[in-house]
Design a protein around this motif. Structure first.
Motif, PDB file in Angstrom:
ATOM      1  N   VAL A 183       0.860  -1.185   0.000  1.00  0.00           N
ATOM      2  CA  VAL A 183       0.000   0.000   0.000  1.00  0.00           C
ATOM      3  C   VAL A 183       0.896   1.234   0.000  1.00  0.00           C
ATOM      4  CG1 VAL A 183      -1.818   1.263   1.203  1.00  0.00           C
ATOM      5  CG2 VAL A 183      -1.774  -1.243   1.287  1.00  0.00           C
ATOM      6  N   THR A 184       0.843   1.997  -1.079  1.00  0.00           N
ATOM      7  CA  THR A 184       1.683   3.191  -1.201  1.00  0.00           C
ATOM      8  C   THR A 184       0.866   4.448  -1.481  1.00  0.00           C
ATOM      9  OG1 THR A 184       2.057   2.755  -3.558  1.00  0.00           O
ATOM     10  CG2 THR A 184       3.689   1.883  -1.989  1.00  0.00           C
ATOM     11  N   ARG A 185      -0.451   4.336  -1.440  1.00  0.00           N
ATOM     12  CA  ARG A 185      -1.332   5.488  -1.622  1.00  0.00           C
ATOM     13  C   ARG A 185      -2.231   5.632  -0.401  1.00  0.00           C
ATOM     14  NH1 ARG A 185      -4.423   4.910  -7.151  1.00  0.00           N
ATOM     15  NH2 ARG A 185      -5.238   6.918  -6.457  1.00  0.00           N
ATOM     16  N   GLY A 186      -2.408   6.865   0.046  1.00  0.00           N
ATOM     17  CA  GLY A 186      -3.210   7.103   1.239  1.00  0.00           C
ATOM     18  C   GLY A 186      -4.682   7.258   0.931  1.00  0.00           C
ATOM     19  N   GLY A 187      -5.410   7.816   1.898  1.00  0.00           N
ATOM     20  CA  GLY A 187      -6.836   8.070   1.713  1.00  0.00           C
ATOM     21  C   GLY A 187      -7.656   6.809   1.594  1.00  0.00           C
ATOM     22  N   SER A 188      -8.712   6.883   0.793  1.00  0.00           N
ATOM     23  CA  SER A 188      -9.644   5.759   0.683  1.00  0.00           C
ATOM     24  C   SER A 188      -8.998   4.539   0.040  1.00  0.00           C
ATOM     25  CB  SER A 188     -10.884   6.188  -0.123  1.00  0.00           C
ATOM     26  OG  SER A 188     -10.514   6.586  -1.434  1.00  0.00           O
ATOM     27  N   VAL A 189      -7.969   4.762  -0.801  1.00  0.00           N
ATOM     28  CA  VAL A 189      -7.270   3.618  -1.408  1.00  0.00           C
ATOM     29  C   VAL A 189      -6.609   2.770  -0.327  1.00  0.00           C
ATOM     30  CG1 VAL A 189      -5.399   2.932  -2.952  1.00  0.00           C
ATOM     31  CG2 VAL A 189      -6.899   4.834  -3.579  1.00  0.00           C
ATOM     32  N   ALA A 190      -5.948   3.433   0.621  1.00  0.00           N
ATOM     33  CA  ALA A 190      -5.317   2.712   1.731  1.00  0.00           C
ATOM     34  C   ALA A 190      -6.367   2.046   2.602  1.00  0.00           C
ATOM     35  CB  ALA A 190      -4.461   3.668   2.564  1.00  0.00           C
ATOM     36  N   TYR A 191      -7.466   2.744   2.875  1.00  0.00           N
ATOM     37  CA  TYR A 191      -8.517   2.168   3.716  1.00  0.00           C
ATOM     38  C   TYR A 191      -9.036   0.882   3.100  1.00  0.00           C
ATOM     39  CZ  TYR A 191      -8.648   7.047   5.359  1.00  0.00           C
ATOM     40  OH  TYR A 191      -8.331   8.294   5.813  1.00  0.00           O
ATOM     41  N   ALA A 193      -7.626  -1.151   0.961  1.00  0.00           N
ATOM     42  CA  ALA A 193      -6.620  -2.216   0.976  1.00  0.00           C
ATOM     43  C   ALA A 193      -6.480  -2.829   2.365  1.00  0.00           C
ATOM     44  CB  ALA A 193      -5.273  -1.666   0.504  1.00  0.00           C
ATOM     45  N   LEU A 194      -6.500  -1.999   3.399  1.00  0.00           N
ATOM     46  CA  LEU A 194      -6.350  -2.494   4.767  1.00  0.00           C
ATOM     47  C   LEU A 194      -7.567  -3.310   5.187  1.00  0.00           C
ATOM     48  CD1 LEU A 194      -4.815   0.756   6.267  1.00  0.00           C
ATOM     49  CD2 LEU A 194      -3.645  -1.444   6.054  1.00  0.00           C
ATOM     50  N   LEU A 195      -8.739  -2.836   4.864  1.00  0.00           N
ATOM     51  CA  LEU A 195      -9.958  -3.567   5.231  1.00  0.00           C
ATOM     52  C   LEU A 195     -10.041  -4.894   4.482  1.00  0.00           C
ATOM     53  CD1 LEU A 195     -12.516  -0.601   5.312  1.00  0.00           C
ATOM     54  CD2 LEU A 195     -11.460  -1.757   7.258  1.00  0.00           C
ATOM     55  N   GLN A 196      -9.664  -4.885   3.210  1.00  0.00           N
ATOM     56  CA  GLN A 196      -9.681  -6.129   2.433  1.00  0.00           C
ATOM     57  C   GLN A 196      -8.658  -7.122   2.953  1.00  0.00           C
ATOM     58  OE1 GLN A 196      -9.123  -4.840  -1.600  1.00  0.00           O
ATOM     59  NE2 GLN A 196     -11.131  -3.856  -1.712  1.00  0.00           N
ATOM     60  N   SER A 197      -7.514  -6.614   3.391  1.00  0.00           N
ATOM     61  CA  SER A 197      -6.490  -7.498   3.953  1.00  0.00           C
ATOM     62  C   SER A 197      -7.011  -8.188   5.197  1.00  0.00           C
ATOM     63  CB  SER A 197      -5.233  -6.697   4.269  1.00  0.00           C
ATOM     64  OG  SER A 197      -4.253  -7.521   4.867  1.00  0.00           O
ATOM     65  N   ARG A 198      -7.687  -7.447   6.042  1.00  0.00           N
ATOM     66  CA  ARG A 198      -8.240  -8.049   7.274  1.00  0.00           C
ATOM     67  C   ARG A 198      -9.325  -9.059   6.941  1.00  0.00           C
ATOM     68  NH1 ARG A 198      -8.157 -10.802  10.822  1.00  0.00           N
ATOM     69  NH2 ARG A 198      -9.037 -10.502  12.919  1.00  0.00           N
ATOM     70  N   GLU A 199     -10.196  -8.725   5.995  1.00  0.00           N
ATOM     71  CA  GLU A 199     -11.270  -9.641   5.606  1.00  0.00           C
ATOM     72  C   GLU A 199     -10.713 -10.926   5.001  1.00  0.00           C
ATOM     73  OE1 GLU A 199     -13.653  -7.354   2.988  1.00  0.00           O
ATOM     74  OE2 GLU A 199     -14.624  -6.190   4.586  1.00  0.00           O
ATOM     75  N   ALA A 200      -9.546 -10.829   4.365  1.00  0.00           N
ATOM     76  CA  ALA A 200      -8.924 -11.999   3.747  1.00  0.00           C
ATOM     77  C   ALA A 200      -8.168 -12.853   4.752  1.00  0.00           C
ATOM     78  CB  ALA A 200      -7.983 -11.558   2.631  1.00  0.00           C
ATOM     79  N   GLY A 201      -8.130 -12.430   6.003  1.00  0.00           N
ATOM     80  CA  GLY A 201      -7.471 -13.226   7.035  1.00  0.00           C
ATOM     81  C   GLY A 201      -6.151 -12.679   7.529  1.00  0.00           C
ATOM     82  N   GLY A 202      -5.730 -11.512   7.018  1.00  0.00           N
ATOM     83  CA  GLY A 202      -4.476 -10.912   7.462  1.00  0.00           C
ATOM     84  C   GLY A 202      -4.535 -10.503   8.919  1.00  0.00           C
ATOM     85  N   THR A 203      -3.401 -10.570   9.582  1.00  0.00           N
ATOM     86  CA  THR A 203      -3.348 -10.217  11.005  1.00  0.00           C
ATOM     87  C   THR A 203      -2.369  -9.086  11.296  1.00  0.00           C
ATOM     88  OG1 THR A 203      -1.742 -12.009  11.332  1.00  0.00           O
ATOM     89  CG2 THR A 203      -4.058 -12.483  11.839  1.00  0.00           C
ATOM     90  N   TRP A 204      -1.387  -8.836  10.382  1.00  0.00           N
ATOM     91  CA  TRP A 204      -0.348  -7.838  10.652  1.00  0.00           C
ATOM     92  C   TRP A 204      -0.124  -6.917   9.464  1.00  0.00           C
ATOM     93  CZ3 TRP A 204       2.667  -6.576  14.892  1.00  0.00           C
ATOM     94  CH2 TRP A 204       2.476  -7.380  16.027  1.00  0.00           C
TER      95      TRP A 204
END
Length: 305
Positions: A183-191, A193-204
């Protein structure tokens, strides 16, 4: 009145030739050079001024005594040490003592500061020496490497000036980890990506925050935490808003002697965490590296040495 960035550019302008071998720099001048940071807060400038005016005594004070003398809190002294490029107050005090006991104070002679480029290299060497001391206890690096290795997907976050470090880490991590998301872009793009990572099972999430620290990095780290992700942070300050939000912080000094910062110590910190990730799952590491080498040979990714 020049801007801080312009003033820094002027102060770090390169001059040719060598400094005189016999030139001696007074402790006061050495300290002014050491503390020449445009980002110091008013409270941090008070600490710097006290050290400059009382170097012989101040170099041997405990963090509690120094805080009392200046009229600041102990965490303020720790933040000051980080702001001027040290891993903590003990490392700063060690440097202060070497200056206080230098040639003009009756102690052993030190090497000439040299020109501005040499001074920049010296500052980075000092950052690396501080990091080496931190690595005396490698358990935290080993543990965080294990946690990052187990996170699938693993998200790597770096915005603005921190993009280069994040890209380096993600590029290498993909060789040994099956799902690395950069993730190298802020704002809603970062949001997203982070939410999708968590939904996919990411923890860190591994986040980078180099000066000047971006507000959008702080916001993204908060979004990650609110989504249930843990955050490991590589930054130059052990304390501060972004570090306060992280679960684990690795503070490494950046080179600030030239107009733009250099990142020798953060780069080594990246390599150390990558090593810890490979050690955490050696069978997966070997299998993925072997597979990659086969693909690289098949498609001729690289030139022959």
């Amino acid at each position: 009145m020049p801007s801080p960035q312009r003033a820094r550019a002027q102060a770090s302008a390169i001059t040719s030739g060598r400094a005189g071998r016999d030139a001696e720099v007074s402790p006061t001048s050495q300290l002014r050079t050491l503390f020449d940071r445009p980002r110091l807060s008013p409270g941090q400038r008070r600490i710097a001024q006290y050290l400059i005016e009382h170097i012989t005594e101040a170099a041997f004070l405990s963090i509690t005594d120094l805080a009392d003398r200046v009229g600041v809190s102990q965490p303020s002294v720790t933040r000051f040490a980080s702001a001027v490029g040290f891993s903590g107050y003990p490392a700063l005090r060690e440097r202060l003592q070497s200056i206080a006991l230098g040639p003009l104070a009756g102690g052993p002679a030190e090497e000439s500061r040299g020109n501005e480029l040499q001074a920049a290299v010296d500052a980075e060497i000092e950052n690396l020496e501080n990091l080496r001391r931190d690595f005396a206890d490698a358990d935290r690096v080993i543990e965080v490497g294990r946690l990052l290795s187990a996170s699938a997907p693993l998200t790597v976050l770096g915005l603005r000036i921190s993009v280069s470090l994040a890209e380096y880490f993600a590029y290498a991590a993909r060789r040994v980890h099956p799902d690395v998301r950069l993730v190298t872009r802020g704002g809603s793009v970062a949001y997203d990506a982070l939410l999708q990572s968590r939904e996919a099972g990411g923890t860190w999430v591994l986040a980078f925050s180099m000066p000047r620290h971006a507000q959008e990095t702080l916001t993204a780290v908060r979004v990650a935490r609110n989504a249930g992700l843990k955050v490991a942070l590589i930054t130059d300050l052990a304390l501060g808003p972004v570090a306060d939000e992280a679960d684990v912080t690795f503070a490494t000094g950046t080179g600030s002697r030239l107009v733009f910062d250099s990142y020798a110590a953060p780069g080594v910190m990246c390599a150390a965490l990558l090593q810890a990730m490979t050690d955490a799952d050696p069978e997966r590491t070997q299998a993925r590296l072997d597979e990659y080498e086969q693909v690289a040979d098949q498609h001729r990714f690289f030139l022959k040495d």
